[in-house]
Design a protein around this motif. Structure first.
Motif, PDB file in Angstrom:
ATOM      1  N   SER A  72     -13.114 -73.417 106.623  1.00 19.32           N
ATOM      2  CA  SER A  72     -13.119 -74.560 105.411  1.00 19.32           C
ATOM      3  C   SER A  72     -14.643 -74.597 104.904  1.00 19.32           C
ATOM      4  N   THR A 134      -5.950 -73.313 105.660  1.00 18.38           N
ATOM      5  CA  THR A 134      -7.329 -73.087 105.103  1.00 18.38           C
ATOM      6  C   THR A 134      -7.580 -73.651 103.886  1.00 18.38           C
ATOM      7  N   SER A 198     -12.809 -81.538 108.399  1.00 18.74           N
ATOM      8  CA  SER A 198     -11.881 -80.466 108.595  1.00 18.74           C
ATOM      9  C   SER A 198     -11.645 -80.743 110.151  1.00 18.74           C
TER      10      SER A 198
END
Length: 265
Positions: A72, A134, A198
Motif C-alpha cells: 500500500s 490493497t 495501513s
C-alpha cells in the motif's frame, strides 16, 4: 531563543508521561503469569509470549499486515509522487479538483469508507480479494503521503534545477540527480506514515477482509471479543518493540529529524 522555564518542562514531562503510560502498562501486563489482564502482576513470566507460537493465526495475520502495508505504501508513493510534483509545480485545469480528490479520504470516516468498500466489492464480486484490499488501503493512506510530498515540493529550490538545465542536463537527469535527493525526506516520511497507517488500520479493514486476508489489528480485535487473557498484551508488546526498533534503526541510518521535519543539517 528563550529556554523553557520550569513550568513548561513540568508540563512537557507530564504530556510525555500521559502519552507513554498506556504503552508501558501494556508491556507490563504482557509479562504477567496470571490468567487475566491484571496490574500489578504477581511476578514476571514469558508464558503469554510463548502462547503466541501456539496461535499461528496471529503470526499469519502479522505477515499479512506487513505485506499489505508495504504494498500500500509503495504503490501509494508511485501515485502520489507524480501527482504532488504536478500539483505543487504546475498550473493546469482541474488542479484543485485532483488535489481535493487525493486528499478527500481524510474527511471521510473510516466506518463510512468500510461500508462503502464492502458494498462496492460485493457488487463487483471481489469480496475477500487481497488485491482489492490493497487498493482500499492505498486509497486511505494516499492523503498522508500527499501531505508530506506536497510540503517537500513546496519548499523545493527551483534555481538549482534551472542551473542543471542550463548546463545541459536533460529532465530525467535533473530529476534523478537534483529533485529527488531534495525531496527524499518527504518521500521517506510519507512512506513511513503510509505504512504505519495501513498496518494499524482496523475500522475499514473489518469490513473488507476475509479469513485468508485477516490483518493483525483485525485478528487482535476478533481475539479480544472472545477472550480476556493477556496474550493480546503480549502481541501488542511485540508490535511496540518492533516499531521502536525500526524507528531506532531509521534514526541511526538516516535521522528522524530529517524525515519528520525535513532538516538537512
Amino acid at each position: 531563543m528563550r529556554k523553557n522555564g520550569p513550568i513548561a518542562l513540568v508540563f512537557h514531562t507530564l504530556v510525555i508521561l500521559f502519552v507513554l503510560a498506556p504503552l508501558a502498562i501494556v508491556v507490563l501486563v504482557a509479562f504477567t503469569p496470571d490468567e487475566t489482564l491484571t496490574l500489578p502482576t504477581h511476578g514476571f513470566s514469558l508464558r503469554w509470549f510463548r502462547a503466541i507460537l501456539d496461535y499461528p493465526d496471529f503470526i499469519s495475520a502479522f505477515f499479512n499486515s506487513v505485506k499489505l502495508a508495504f504494498l500500500s505504501a509503495t504503490l501509494s508513493l508511485a501515485i502520489a509522487l507524480p501527482a504532488a510534483l504536478a500539483i505543487g509545480r504546475m498550473h493546469f485545469p482541474g488542479r484543485g479538483m485532483l488535489n481535493g480528490l487525493l486528499l478527500s479520504p481524510l474527511v471521510i470516516p473510516s466506518l463510512v469508507l468500510g461500508i462503502a468498500f464492502l458494498r462496492f466489492f460485493a457488487l463487483i464480486g471481489v469480496t475477500g480479494s487481497f488485491v482489492w484490499l490493497t487498493i482500499a488501503h492505498i486509497i486511505i493512506v494516499t492523503p498522508f503521503m500527499m501531505r508530506l510530498l506536497l510540503a517537500s515540493v513546496a519548499g523545493l529550490e527551483r534555481s538549482v534545477e534551472h542551473a542543471a538545465a542550463s548546463l545541459g542536463a536533460d529532465p530525467w537527469t535533473t530529476f534523478k540527480r537534483i529533485t529527488l535527493p531534495m525531496i527524499i525526506p518527504g518521500i521517506t516520511g510519507g512512506w513511513l506514515l503510509a505504512f504505519i497507517n495501513s498496518f494499524d488500520e482496523l475500522t475499514m479493514s473489518i469490513f473488507v477482509t476475509s479469513p485468508q486476508t485477516v490483518t493483525l489489528p483485525v485478528r487482535m480485535y476478533m481475539y479480544a471479543t472472545e477472550s480476556i487473557d493477556p496474550m493480546m498484551a503480549s502481541v501488542s508488546a511485540l508490535v511496540i518493540v518492533i516499531t521502536a526498533g525500526a524507528m531506532l534503526l531509521i534514526d541511526r541510518a538516516y535521522g528522524l529529524n530529517r524525515i519528520l521535519v525535513g532538516h538537512h543539517g
